[in-house]
Write an enzyme that holds these catalytic residues in place. Structure first.
Site, mmCIF file in Angstrom:
data_model
loop_
_atom_site.group_PDB
_atom_site.id
_atom_site.type_symbol
_atom_site.label_atom_id
_atom_site.label_comp_id
_atom_site.label_asym_id
_atom_site.label_seq_id
_atom_site.Cartn_x
_atom_site.Cartn_y
_atom_site.Cartn_z
ATOM 1 N N HIS A 8 -23.737 2.503 17.079
ATOM 2 C CA HIS A 8 -22.887 3.422 17.881
ATOM 3 C C HIS A 8 -23.555 4.791 17.923
ATOM 4 C CE1 HIS A 8 -18.593 4.957 18.856
ATOM 5 N NE2 HIS A 8 -19.450 5.927 19.119
ATOM 6 N N HIS B 151 -24.627 8.413 20.399
ATOM 7 C CA HIS B 151 -24.570 9.234 21.619
ATOM 8 C C HIS B 151 -25.889 9.980 21.756
ATOM 9 C CE1 HIS B 151 -20.207 8.673 22.110
ATOM 10 N NE2 HIS B 151 -20.212 8.613 20.793
ATOM 11 N N LYS C 37 -17.471 -0.456 26.673
ATOM 12 C CA LYS C 37 -16.741 0.450 25.794
ATOM 13 C C LYS C 37 -15.433 0.886 26.411
ATOM 14 C CE LYS C 37 -16.153 3.381 22.327
ATOM 15 N NZ LYS C 37 -16.965 4.520 21.894
ATOM 16 N N HIS D 109 -12.731 2.551 21.287
ATOM 17 C CA HIS D 109 -12.337 3.773 20.577
ATOM 18 C C HIS D 109 -10.839 3.652 20.342
ATOM 19 C CE1 HIS D 109 -12.798 8.191 19.618
ATOM 20 N NE2 HIS D 109 -11.490 7.976 19.514
ATOM 21 N N HIS E 179 -16.037 3.100 14.648
ATOM 22 C CA HIS E 179 -15.835 4.201 13.701
ATOM 23 C C HIS E 179 -14.471 4.149 13.005
ATOM 24 C CE1 HIS E 179 -13.978 5.733 17.342
ATOM 25 N NE2 HIS E 179 -15.110 6.072 17.884
ATOM 26 N N ASP F 99 -22.108 6.980 15.265
ATOM 27 C CA ASP F 99 -21.350 7.875 16.142
ATOM 28 C C ASP F 99 -21.950 9.272 16.102
ATOM 29 O OD1 ASP F 99 -19.528 8.675 18.019
ATOM 30 O OD2 ASP F 99 -17.846 8.844 16.624
HETATM 31 C C1 NCD Z 1 -17.988 11.561 20.664
HETATM 32 C C2 NCD Z 1 -18.830 12.386 21.631
HETATM 33 O O1 NCD Z 1 -19.013 13.583 21.385
HETATM 34 O O2 NCD Z 1 -19.320 11.834 22.622
HETATM 35 N N1 NCD Z 1 -17.235 12.439 19.837
HETATM 36 C C3 NCD Z 1 -16.692 12.165 18.626
HETATM 37 O O3 NCD Z 1 -15.989 13.027 18.100
HETATM 38 N N2 NCD Z 1 -16.914 11.038 18.020
HETATM 39 C C4 NCD Z 1 -17.145 10.608 21.413
HETATM 40 C C5 NCD Z 1 -16.527 9.538 20.562
HETATM 41 O O4 NCD Z 1 -17.195 8.599 20.157
HETATM 42 O O5 NCD Z 1 -15.330 9.640 20.283
HETATM 43 ZN ZN ZN Z 2 -18.776 7.756 19.705
#
Ligand code: NCD
Ligand code: ZN
Length: 324
Positions: free
Chosen positions: A11, A13, A91, A128, A162, A234
């Site tokens: 996971h 970003h 997702k 999520h 998460h 995450d």
């Molecule tokens: C994530 C993001 O910033 O893209 N933020 C987070 O707090 N985890 C998005 C997500 O996975 O919820």
């Molecule tokens: Zn995330």
């Protein structure tokens, strides 16, 4: 020395443009693969956007496999047939629940036809899982949705992303088709690290870090090597400027392996399962083999990466990733 075989972040970003260039090396140099989240603006929810995003990632790394997720919407069967081979999972973000999720799902019933097709095509569902209730109850309240999905689609693999509460830890064993990812921050931090002394916005994420009881349950299941529990960082970078405006997301990529090496305290078998084998087994992943070696040398977490402040910035670790 710890040798990890083909570590995978389930996971992640990465964002786009300069931010992607800044943060991607921290993952690509330490992992064999990562599941890349689609919550960009606009979201990654069609073939063209998916291909161009994947190309942008590939142009900025070597010897690294991005496993692409697309953003849930009411896809047609033809669209899914066309996309099935290109994606790892779809997702599901409840609308407005986290960063860039405004285009998310407003009513789960509406996507039932999509879930039917996913089940047939063997495309996993990544979720999520939070309601819009009181912040500390959001994940626990979402458990009922997970249970309903697990029962209504018994052959759909559902990843509870998460997880941050002991309630969801308990769900993992209740349904064969429920899997979980756990982040570094939920494994190590509690609300005290966010608001216990000075407010620390860099530890603020969705779902919010929780109580010692929750953290202990996460630690216990991870240490047990449970086969349905996988590492998903995450890692979610935001510029310092946006963090101070309240953006949710912890950028953990630079510290993951050194911090996990300390967490596992020599239990390399459980470490290997959490960081790779469980994911490979659960989803039959075909990832080119890549070894990462952790040596017992001091590593100091960077204070800044581009405009982003990492988790544990400046902290000393007793392991470092060789060659990174
Ligand atoms: C994530 C993001 O910033 O893209 N933020 C987070 O707090 N985890 C998005 C997500 O996975 O919820
Ligand atoms: Zn995330």
């Amino acid at each position: 020395m710890i040798i990890l075989d083909t570590p995978i972040d389930m996971h992640l970003h990465l964002r786009e443009g300069k931010m992607l260039k800044d943060v991607l090396p921290y993952t690509a140099n330490q992992f064999a693969a990562a599941v890349v989240m689609p919550n960009l603006v606009p979201p990654v929810d069609n073939r063209e956007r998916l291909e161009s995003y994947k190309n942008e990632i590939l142009q900025n790394c070597e010897n690294f496999t991005p496993l692409m997720n697309i953003f849930m919407r009411e896809y047609s069967e033809d669209e899914l047939l066309d996309l099935a081979d290109e994606i790892f999972a779809i997702k599901l973000y409840p609308a407005g629940i986290t960063t860039n999720s405004e285009a998310g799902v407003k009513s789960i019933e509406k996507i039932y036809p999509v879930l039917e097709i996913m089940q047939e095509l063997n495309i996993p569902l990544s979720v999520h899982g939070e309601t819009n209730g009181f912040v500390l109850d959001r994940e626990r309240e979402f458990a009922a949705v997970y249970e309903k999905l697990a029962r209504d689609f018994p052959n759909l693999k559902i990843i509870m992303e998460h997880i941050s509460t002991y309630n969801l830890v308990e769900l993992v064993d209740k349904y064969d088709n429920l899997y979980a990812t756990i982040t570094l921050h939920h494994l190590l931090l509690t609300l005290d690290d966010l608001i216990g002394s000075n407010l620390n916005p860099h530890n603020f994420c969705k779902p919010v870090v929780k109580t010692p009881k929750d953290r202990d349950a996460l630690q216990k299941i991870v240490r047990s090597g449970h086969k349905k529990v996988m590492f998903g960082s995450d890692s979610a970078p935001h510029s310092i400027k946006n963090k101070l405006k309240g953006a949710a997301g912890v950028f953990s990529a630079p510290v993951i392996l050194p911090a996990l090496a300390e967490f596992f305290e020599g239990d390399n078998e459980a470490f290997q399962k959490f960081i790779s084998s469980n994911a490979i087994d659960n989803f039959n992943l075909q990832i080119p083999k890549k070894e990462e070696i952790l040596i017992e040398e001091e590593y100091i977490a960077p204070m800044m990466v581009g405009e982003v402040k990492p988790m544990f910035a400046g902290k000393r670790f007793s392991y470092r990733v060789k060659n990174s």
